[in-house]
Design a protein around this motif. Structure first.
Motif, mmCIF file in Angstrom:
data_model
loop_
_atom_site.group_PDB
_atom_site.id
_atom_site.type_symbol
_atom_site.label_atom_id
_atom_site.label_comp_id
_atom_site.label_asym_id
_atom_site.label_seq_id
_atom_site.Cartn_x
_atom_site.Cartn_y
_atom_site.Cartn_z
ATOM 1 N N CYS A 452 -6.011 -13.500 -2.163
ATOM 2 C CA CYS A 452 -5.787 -12.689 -3.359
ATOM 3 C C CYS A 452 -5.585 -13.587 -4.573
ATOM 4 C CB CYS A 452 -4.583 -11.772 -3.167
ATOM 5 S SG CYS A 452 -2.998 -12.646 -3.124
ATOM 6 N N ALA A 453 -5.602 -12.962 -5.734
ATOM 7 C CA ALA A 453 -5.322 -13.658 -6.984
ATOM 8 C C ALA A 453 -4.726 -12.670 -7.962
ATOM 9 C CB ALA A 453 -6.603 -14.260 -7.557
ATOM 10 N N ILE A 454 -3.683 -13.111 -8.693
ATOM 11 C CA ILE A 454 -3.126 -12.259 -9.741
ATOM 12 C C ILE A 454 -3.413 -12.900 -11.096
ATOM 13 C CG2 ILE A 454 -1.306 -11.355 -8.259
ATOM 14 C CD1 ILE A 454 0.677 -13.082 -9.959
ATOM 15 N N ILE A 455 -3.546 -12.055 -12.099
ATOM 16 C CA ILE A 455 -3.797 -12.519 -13.463
ATOM 17 C C ILE A 455 -2.943 -11.713 -14.429
ATOM 18 C CG2 ILE A 455 -6.158 -13.336 -13.061
ATOM 19 C CD1 ILE A 455 -7.063 -10.602 -14.292
ATOM 20 N N GLY A 456 -2.747 -12.267 -15.611
ATOM 21 C CA GLY A 456 -2.086 -11.542 -16.678
ATOM 22 C C GLY A 456 -3.129 -10.894 -17.570
ATOM 23 N N VAL A 457 -2.948 -9.600 -17.850
ATOM 24 C CA VAL A 457 -3.890 -8.859 -18.694
ATOM 25 C C VAL A 457 -3.145 -8.380 -19.941
ATOM 26 C CG1 VAL A 457 -5.502 -6.926 -18.803
ATOM 27 C CG2 VAL A 457 -5.090 -8.073 -16.614
ATOM 28 N N PRO A 458 -3.692 -8.628 -21.143
ATOM 29 C CA PRO A 458 -3.023 -8.157 -22.368
ATOM 30 C C PRO A 458 -2.783 -6.653 -22.315
ATOM 31 C CG PRO A 458 -4.844 -9.627 -22.900
ATOM 32 C CD PRO A 458 -4.951 -9.336 -21.438
ATOM 33 N N ASP A 459 -1.541 -6.251 -22.655
ATOM 34 C CA ASP A 459 -1.202 -4.828 -22.550
ATOM 35 C C ASP A 459 -1.360 -4.079 -23.876
ATOM 36 O OD1 ASP A 459 0.933 -5.709 -24.040
ATOM 37 O OD2 ASP A 459 2.448 -5.339 -22.500
ATOM 38 N N GLU A 477 -7.610 -2.334 7.832
ATOM 39 C CA GLU A 477 -7.511 -1.408 6.713
ATOM 40 C C GLU A 477 -6.055 -1.201 6.301
ATOM 41 O OE1 GLU A 477 -9.792 -0.106 4.805
ATOM 42 O OE2 GLU A 477 -11.400 -1.102 5.920
ATOM 43 N N VAL A 478 -5.866 -0.859 5.049
ATOM 44 C CA VAL A 478 -4.548 -0.498 4.539
ATOM 45 C C VAL A 478 -4.756 0.504 3.406
ATOM 46 C CG1 VAL A 478 -4.525 -2.449 2.924
ATOM 47 C CG2 VAL A 478 -2.359 -1.362 3.584
ATOM 48 N N SER A 479 -3.965 1.561 3.384
ATOM 49 C CA SER A 479 -4.101 2.566 2.325
ATOM 50 C C SER A 479 -3.431 2.062 1.053
ATOM 51 C CB SER A 479 -3.459 3.878 2.758
ATOM 52 O OG SER A 479 -2.047 3.740 2.817
ATOM 53 N N ASP A 480 -3.825 2.632 -0.073
ATOM 54 C CA ASP A 480 -3.221 2.246 -1.345
ATOM 55 C C ASP A 480 -1.718 2.512 -1.333
ATOM 56 O OD1 ASP A 480 -5.743 1.605 -2.092
ATOM 57 O OD2 ASP A 480 -5.903 3.030 -3.761
ATOM 58 N N ALA A 481 -1.319 3.640 -0.744
ATOM 59 C CA ALA A 481 0.100 3.994 -0.710
ATOM 60 C C ALA A 481 0.901 2.983 0.112
ATOM 61 C CB ALA A 481 0.268 5.401 -0.130
ATOM 62 N N GLU A 482 0.349 2.609 1.261
ATOM 63 C CA GLU A 482 1.030 1.623 2.112
ATOM 64 C C GLU A 482 1.151 0.275 1.404
ATOM 65 O OE1 GLU A 482 -0.283 2.993 6.621
ATOM 66 O OE2 GLU A 482 -1.672 1.824 5.393
ATOM 67 N N ASP A 499 -1.376 -3.002 -11.365
ATOM 68 C CA ASP A 499 -2.713 -2.520 -11.024
ATOM 69 C C ASP A 499 -3.262 -3.443 -9.945
ATOM 70 O OD1 ASP A 499 -5.108 -1.138 -11.070
ATOM 71 O OD2 ASP A 499 -5.911 -2.269 -12.769
ATOM 72 N N PHE A 500 -3.962 -2.904 -8.965
ATOM 73 C CA PHE A 500 -4.598 -3.765 -7.968
ATOM 74 C C PHE A 500 -5.967 -3.208 -7.610
ATOM 75 C CE2 PHE A 500 -1.931 -0.908 -5.356
ATOM 76 C CZ PHE A 500 -2.867 -0.406 -4.451
ATOM 77 N N GLU A 501 -6.814 -4.126 -7.173
ATOM 78 C CA GLU A 501 -8.187 -3.767 -6.845
ATOM 79 C C GLU A 501 -8.618 -4.564 -5.619
ATOM 80 O OE1 GLU A 501 -12.624 -4.130 -8.921
ATOM 81 O OE2 GLU A 501 -10.818 -4.092 -10.196
ATOM 82 N N PHE A 502 -9.149 -3.861 -4.614
ATOM 83 C CA PHE A 502 -9.687 -4.540 -3.440
ATOM 84 C C PHE A 502 -11.150 -4.872 -3.700
ATOM 85 C CE2 PHE A 502 -6.222 -2.027 -1.377
ATOM 86 C CZ PHE A 502 -5.478 -3.121 -0.940
ATOM 87 N N VAL A 503 -11.512 -6.115 -3.458
ATOM 88 C CA VAL A 503 -12.884 -6.577 -3.710
ATOM 89 C C VAL A 503 -13.454 -7.241 -2.459
ATOM 90 C CG1 VAL A 503 -12.562 -6.876 -6.197
ATOM 91 C CG2 VAL A 503 -11.990 -8.752 -4.635
ATOM 92 N N GLU A 504 -14.782 -7.374 -2.425
ATOM 93 C CA GLU A 504 -15.449 -8.013 -1.287
ATOM 94 C C GLU A 504 -15.160 -9.509 -1.248
ATOM 95 O OE1 GLU A 504 -17.329 -6.687 1.235
ATOM 96 O OE2 GLU A 504 -16.663 -4.740 0.465
ATOM 97 N N GLU A 505 -15.121 -10.138 -2.420
ATOM 98 C CA GLU A 505 -14.835 -11.565 -2.509
ATOM 99 C C GLU A 505 -14.322 -11.904 -3.896
ATOM 100 O OE1 GLU A 505 -18.403 -13.748 -1.812
ATOM 101 O OE2 GLU A 505 -19.475 -12.859 -3.505
ATOM 102 N N LEU A 506 -13.651 -13.044 -4.008
ATOM 103 C CA LEU A 506 -13.161 -13.521 -5.293
ATOM 104 C C LEU A 506 -14.163 -14.516 -5.864
ATOM 105 C CD1 LEU A 506 -9.411 -14.191 -4.342
ATOM 106 C CD2 LEU A 506 -10.341 -12.193 -5.510
ATOM 107 N N PRO A 507 -14.382 -14.499 -7.171
ATOM 108 C CA PRO A 507 -15.308 -15.483 -7.762
ATOM 109 C C PRO A 507 -14.731 -16.894 -7.636
ATOM 110 C CG PRO A 507 -14.117 -14.299 -9.485
ATOM 111 C CD PRO A 507 -13.772 -13.621 -8.195
#
Length: 542
Positions: A452-459, A477-482, A499-507
């Motif tokens: 995984c990777a976290i980033i800061g996004v301007p709010d 698998e894991v549900s969003d709620a879990e 905010d989180f997003e599941f992706v196939e791969e990280l760049p």
């Protein structure tokens, strides 16, 4: 005792002592050269460069896959006292190529057929480039360009010149300028001298306990300082054999060559060790243990954090220890490494011989041991500064000459360094510091998360919110709620991704480092679309 010398002299000395010893082997091919043969090719390349107007101090870009040709081109330049500009051959955008070559005022380019079109295309905007050499046949698509020359044909035509011998580099002369990508702004060219590299060779030879029987595997791209110094400069300096890998895939070629050539040292990024340990099942495990890795003394891991899970799994499955180290382009590159005798979990080891470290707070004051702060470094491996950028050079050093690495660390009572995060990768949430690596390590403890990777996004309010990009493990698998419940349970509120997003791969780049600037760009674009569509911004959901 190993003495400091320029890189061409180191090769010449190796060839004089062991002329018939194999220097370089290209994995998966029959191509190999002895030290005598390599030196002859390097000498001819230097004469050829001289005939094309290259002189001491001139800059020449090298955009080439790992090969014997890459080594010949670079060491031919070293003999002249010219300066190599290693180029990431995966960079194809004209603006990036043009910026680096114009900034360095490059006089020539050495590349190969698959990349040459990108450089020919940029010629109208690169006035200092006089010649582009290709080490294989000139493609028909660029045969009409009079600046394109066939590298080896030009070498065959060249004659001996006394001037190439008298142009020998000193320890203070530049060997190469390596442009660091960084996370923001334009690339900066780190100036590395022959003396910087010689110092790193001597320290690493001591800490790795290198012997005359060692054989290196050069798996990572040579345009990166980690690969070039540790897998090319060190073994050629110490008259050892290097097995060169042009492409990581298919792995069967270089794994087979490891066994045939009796490789003893492998240097790689964590992802390579992770893939190999996952593949180590049944007969494949027996093959890996008793052929490619039969003679390997240990593996070195660098360029990205090594998780305990990857380390433990590899050592259990393959039966070879991984020693994690740390370095930067500006330090030529090795700063610290664990040793066979003494290792600490989650540490990148103590500083290597001749390198000193200091940990400081935001005001530049030294902090006590076991306290977080920015790591600063001093030593003979420290670069000369950034090419043509006096301000960046000044900003990179303290008033008393310590290089500011930008990495947040703790150093324990035994001198072992523990990397906490990149200072520039720090996210500020309502005035509180959030170190990405710490949060990412906790999230990766979830059984469904591969990486995984976290980033800061301007709010939009002068601050930032945290967004998470995560890759799930195959078949889990894991549900969003879990997953939200896991984040709430394991992370303080201000450290928790909104905010989180599941992706196939990280760049990732060539060394498999996550490209967080690409993730930031993606997050900002998606946020703008959400706002335009009338959706509530994640920051407003706190």
């Amino acid at each position: 005792m190993i003495r400091r010398k320029d890189l061409y002299t180191s090769l010449s000395d190796s060839a004089f002592r062991f002329p018939n010893k194999i220097a370089l082997v290209e994995a998966g091919t029959e191509k190999k050269v002895s030290y005598h043969e390599l030196l002859m090719q390097v000498d001819r390349a230097a004469d050829m460069f001289f005939e094309h107007g290259i002189r001491k101090g001139d800059r020449v870009a090298v955009a080439h896959r790992n090969s014997i040709d890459t080594v010949v081109a670079n060491y031919g330049l070293y003999k002249l006292g010219a300066v190599a500009i290693p180029m990431n051959f995966m960079v194809t955008k004209p603006e990036e190529i043009e910026y680096i070559l114009n900034n360095a005022q490059v006089k020539a380019v050495v590349t190969q057929a698959e990349f040459i079109r990108h450089y020919v295309k940029c010629l109208p905007n690169m006035p200092t480039v006089e010649t582009i050499f290709t080490t294989d046949e000139i493609p028909s698509s660029v045969q009409g360009c009079d600046k394109v020359q066939f590298f080896w044909k030009e070498i065959e035509k060249s004659t001996y010149h006394d001037e190439t011998a008298s142009a020998q580099a000193t320890l203070d002369d530049l060997a190469f300028i390596l442009y660091t990508s960084g996370t923001t702004g334009l690339p900066k060219g780190a100036m590395i001298t022959h003396g910087n590299l010689a110092a790193n060779v001597i320290s690493c030879a001591q800490i790795f306990k290198i012997t005359d029987d060692d054989v290196f595997l050069c798996l990572l791209p040579m345009f990166h300082s980690f690969a070039w110094t540790t897998c090319v400069v060190i073994p050629l300096y110490l008259n050892l054999k290097v097995v060169i890998v042009a492409n990581v895939m298919p792995a069967s070629k270089w794994l087979g060559a490891m066994g045939t050539e009796k490789v003893t040292l492998i240097l790689a990024v964590p992802q390579i060790y992770a893939v190999l340990s996952k593949e180590a099942k049944g007969l494949k495990q027996l093959y890996l243990r008793f052929w490619p890795f039969k003679n390997v003394r240990f593996g070195i891991s660098g360029a990205a954090p090594l998780t305990q899970e990857i380390k433990d799994r590899f050592e259990e499955k393959i039966g070879v220890k991984i020693l994690e180290g740390y370095g930067l382009t500006e330090t030529s590159p090795v700063v610290s490494v664990n040793t066979e005798e003494l290792q600490k979990i989650k540490s990148v080891g103590p500083a290597i011989p001749a390198v000193s470290t200091l940990v400081v707070d935001d005001e530049g004051h030294e902090v006590p041991r076991n306290t977080e702060g920015e790591l600063c470094v001093k030593g003979p491996n420290l670069f000369k500064g950034y090419w043509g950028n006096e301000k960046a050079t000044r900003d990179a050093f303290t008033e008393d000459g310590w290089f500011k690495t930008g990495d947040i660390v703790e150093v324990d009572d035994d001198g072992f360094i523990f990397i906490k995060d990149r200072k520039k990768d720090m996210i500020i949430i309502k005035g509180l510091k959030v170190f990405s690596a710490q949060v990412e390590a906790i999230i990766c403890e979830h059984p469904a998360i591969e990486e995984c990777a976290i980033i800061g996004v301007p709010d939009g309010r002068g601050g930032e919110f945290i967004k998470l990009y995560a890759v799930k493990k195959e078949g889990v698998e894991v549900s969003d709620a879990e997953f939200r419940k896991f984040l709430k349970t394991h992370l303080d509120n201000y450290k928790r991704p909104r905010d989180f997003e599941f992706v196939e791969e990280l760049p990732k780049n060539a060394l498999r480092k996550v490209l967080k600037r690409e993730l930031r760009k993606d997050a900002v674009e998606k946020l703008k679309k959400a706002i335009a569509a009338g959706a509530v911004a994640p920051a407003a959901q706190e």
